[in-house]
Design a protein around this motif. Structure first.
Motif, PDB file in Angstrom:
ATOM      1  N   PRO A   1       0.824  -1.157   0.027  1.00 24.10           N
ATOM      2  CA  PRO A   1      -0.084   0.159   0.003  1.00 24.10           C
ATOM      3  C   PRO A   1       0.965   1.250  -0.073  1.00 24.10           C
ATOM      4  O   PRO A   1       0.159   2.347  -0.555  1.00 24.10           O
ATOM      5  CB  PRO A   1      -0.743  -0.194   1.149  1.00 24.10           C
ATOM      6  N   LYS A   2       2.111   1.208   0.664  1.00 20.60           N
ATOM      7  CA  LYS A   2       2.901   2.380   0.648  1.00 20.60           C
ATOM      8  C   LYS A   2       3.286   2.975  -0.728  1.00 20.60           C
ATOM      9  O   LYS A   2       3.454   4.216  -1.004  1.00 20.60           O
ATOM     10  CB  LYS A   2       4.086   2.233   1.391  1.00 20.60           C
ATOM     11  N   PHE A   3       3.130   1.933  -1.792  1.00 20.29           N
ATOM     12  CA  PHE A   3       3.639   2.272  -3.095  1.00 20.29           C
ATOM     13  C   PHE A   3       2.610   2.464  -3.992  1.00 20.29           C
ATOM     14  O   PHE A   3       2.496   2.862  -5.418  1.00 20.29           O
ATOM     15  CB  PHE A   3       4.600   1.227  -3.654  1.00 20.29           C
ATOM     16  N   ALA A   4       1.319   2.541  -3.510  1.00 19.42           N
ATOM     17  CA  ALA A   4       0.148   2.681  -4.385  1.00 19.42           C
ATOM     18  C   ALA A   4      -0.024   3.749  -5.206  1.00 19.42           C
ATOM     19  O   ALA A   4      -0.605   3.643  -6.509  1.00 19.42           O
ATOM     20  CB  ALA A   4      -1.094   2.614  -3.638  1.00 19.42           C
ATOM     21  N   THR A   5       0.528   4.850  -4.594  1.00 21.08           N
ATOM     22  CA  THR A   5       0.327   6.236  -5.440  1.00 21.08           C
ATOM     23  C   THR A   5       1.505   6.472  -6.189  1.00 21.08           C
ATOM     24  O   THR A   5       1.692   7.541  -6.770  1.00 21.08           O
ATOM     25  CB  THR A   5      -0.187   7.403  -4.573  1.00 21.08           C
ATOM     26  N   LEU A   6       2.698   5.602  -6.344  1.00 20.43           N
ATOM     27  CA  LEU A   6       3.897   6.049  -6.860  1.00 20.43           C
ATOM     28  C   LEU A   6       3.999   5.786  -8.335  1.00 20.43           C
ATOM     29  O   LEU A   6       4.568   6.615  -8.967  1.00 20.43           O
ATOM     30  CB  LEU A   6       5.176   5.332  -6.327  1.00 20.43           C
ATOM     31  N   GLY A   7       3.099   4.917  -8.805  1.00 17.56           N
ATOM     32  CA  GLY A   7       3.248   4.880 -10.222  1.00 17.56           C
ATOM     33  C   GLY A   7       4.548   4.092 -10.682  1.00 17.56           C
ATOM     34  O   GLY A   7       4.988   3.121 -10.152  1.00 17.56           O
ATOM     35  N   ASN A   8       5.354   4.949 -11.702  1.00 19.14           N
ATOM     36  CA  ASN A   8       6.356   4.455 -12.119  1.00 19.14           C
ATOM     37  C   ASN A   8       7.663   5.038 -11.403  1.00 19.14           C
ATOM     38  O   ASN A   8       8.988   5.017 -11.713  1.00 19.14           O
ATOM     39  CB  ASN A   8       6.694   4.639 -13.450  1.00 19.14           C
ATOM     40  N   ALA A   9       7.136   5.925 -10.434  1.00 17.79           N
ATOM     41  CA  ALA A   9       8.480   6.694  -9.650  1.00 17.79           C
ATOM     42  C   ALA A   9       9.275   5.758  -8.830  1.00 17.79           C
ATOM     43  O   ALA A   9       8.761   4.551  -8.445  1.00 17.79           O
ATOM     44  CB  ALA A   9       7.659   7.843  -8.716  1.00 17.79           C
ATOM     45  N   ALA A  10      10.250   5.989  -8.386  1.00 15.69           N
ATOM     46  CA  ALA A  10      11.297   5.299  -7.719  1.00 15.69           C
ATOM     47  C   ALA A  10      11.043   5.423  -6.073  1.00 15.69           C
ATOM     48  O   ALA A  10      11.069   6.495  -5.819  1.00 15.69           O
ATOM     49  CB  ALA A  10      12.800   5.637  -8.006  1.00 15.69           C
ATOM     50  N   ALA A  11      11.050   4.555  -5.444  1.00 12.48           N
ATOM     51  CA  ALA A  11      11.013   4.502  -3.794  1.00 12.48           C
ATOM     52  C   ALA A  11      11.994   5.366  -3.305  1.00 12.48           C
ATOM     53  O   ALA A  11      11.849   5.933  -2.390  1.00 12.48           O
ATOM     54  CB  ALA A  11      10.659   3.089  -3.444  1.00 12.48           C
ATOM     55  N   ASN A  12      13.322   5.021  -3.820  1.00 12.92           N
ATOM     56  CA  ASN A  12      14.372   5.740  -3.182  1.00 12.92           C
ATOM     57  C   ASN A  12      14.288   7.197  -3.600  1.00 12.92           C
ATOM     58  O   ASN A  12      15.247   7.972  -2.767  1.00 12.92           O
ATOM     59  CB  ASN A  12      15.689   5.374  -3.747  1.00 12.92           C
ATOM     60  N   LEU A  13      13.297   7.566  -4.458  1.00 17.50           N
ATOM     61  CA  LEU A  13      13.619   9.164  -4.489  1.00 17.50           C
ATOM     62  C   LEU A  13      12.339   9.754  -3.864  1.00 17.50           C
ATOM     63  O   LEU A  13      12.041  11.037  -3.346  1.00 17.50           O
ATOM     64  CB  LEU A  13      13.151   9.541  -6.164  1.00 17.50           C
TER      65      LEU A  13
END
Length: 353
Positions: free
Chosen positions: A272-284
């Motif tokens: 769920p933490k990445f649900a709104t990231l799309g293709n964005a990088a987690a490290n950014l």
């Protein structure tokens, strides 16, 4: 008498995301003091400019090698990049290692910056252009890497040997390219010793097939190394960083190379933490400490198999496994030099026996 670690081990300055570049010099001085042989800098636009930071390190250290791991041929004009590399080699007294790669930042494309795709032909041609400029040639080039009617650095050029050009990669075709045309390869983190053995073999075989001395093409492996830390800090450094790696496309590649089931990576990306990231990088988007909860989906055996964790002696033993597997040098990643003191001491103690 030099220590074994001075020939074989290095570390990064400013590992991870930072907003203040000033600690780089102190970290490099510490690395030199404890007996590491190389300090490395990963380029990050806005905070980790290699010309500025490595120039400062060159002028404040005396013996440690200074590595750029890595920049990109096409984010600077060939004259600008060649000038930076040769100036750093001169400023450091011949201690500079020039690392390049072609990887895109996850979630973005080179085309977003108005740059073409970094093909193997582009990498090979720009390595040649750079070396020719360093030798004092006037270069005329028209090809996949651009259109340059007449390139030349200003004379007189520094009276130093050109720095080695290293290629950061792990793909088979690009490893073969490194063996044929580069002075070495920088392998990324979270590869097991057995995987490093196999990839090193690809590089060395390609060098031999091209009529080059395989021993002259260095294989530099990156190993996440965390010794004698409390469990919570260890988890943040090792597993939190692993989330940043595996959430990107690199996760699929490293799982395939290591023979791991990719199902945990799929579950990680569905967190769920990445649900709104799309293709964005987690490290950014997230700091490592913000990803420890997500890291629970990463099997502990993956981290145990691909990192140096535990006591300093255990970390030194794991580093030796990578050297035995075929790595010529190791980048101890994830910890600053101060935190690597005990591991370096354990490594040198055992090597001297």
């Amino acid at each position: 008498m030099s220590l074994p670690s001075q020939d074989l081990l290095g570390c990064y300055v400013l590992p991870g995301r930072v907003a203040d570049a000033r600690p780089a010099v102190t970290q490099a001085l510490t690395a030199e003091k404890i007996g590491l042989g190389t300090v490395w800098l990963s380029e990050k636009w806005g905070t980790k400019d290699p010309g500025a930071i490595l120039g400062a390190i060159s002028s404040t250290t005396t013996s440690i090698r200074i590595g750029l791991g890595v920049t990109n041929f096409l984010t600077r004009h060939p004259l600008t990049l060649a000038s930076m590399g040769l100036t750093l080699q001169s400023l450091s007294g011949g201690r500079f290692l020039f690392g390049v790669g072609r990887g895109e930042v996850p979630g973005s494309k080179w085309s977003d910056a108005g740059l073409p795709t970094q093909t193997n032909a582009v990498l090979k041609d720009h390595a040649s252009i750079t070396r020719r400029l360093w030798s004092g040639e006037t270069v005329s080039y028209h090809g996949p890497g651009g259109d340059y009617p007449a390139l030349a650095l200003h004379r007189p050029l520094p009276d130093v040997p050109p720095p080695p050009i290293l290629l950061g990669t792990y793909g088979r075709r690009t490893l073969q390219l490194a063996g044929r045309h580069f002075d070495g390869v920088i392998l990324p983190a979270y590869l097991t010793p057995e995987t490093v053995r196999r990839l090193a073999g690809v590089v060395k075989e390609a060098a031999a097939d091209a009529g080059r001395d395989p021993a002259a093409v260095a294989v530099i492996a990156t190993v996440i190394t965390v010794a004698d830390l409390p469990a919570e800090d260890e988890r943040e450094t090792v597993a939190g960083r692993a989330v940043q790696y595996f959430q990107s496309a690199y996760g699929d590649a490293v799982a395939a190379e290591n023979g791991w089931d990719s199902e945990p990576i799929l579950r990680l990306r569905q967190h769920p933490k990445f649900a709104t990231l799309g293709n964005a990088a987690a490290n950014l988007t997230f700091l490592r400490r913000e990803l420890v909860d997500v890291s629970e989906v990463i099997p502990q055996e993956w981290l145990t198999a691909s990192c140096a964790i535990g006591t300093a002696e255990a970390c030194a033993d794991r580093v030796r496994e990578y050297l035995t597997a075929g790595a010529d040098q190791i980048i101890l990643h994830g910890s600053t030099a101060e935190l690597l003191t005990t591991t370096v001491a354990a490594f040198n103690k055992e090597e001297h026996h």
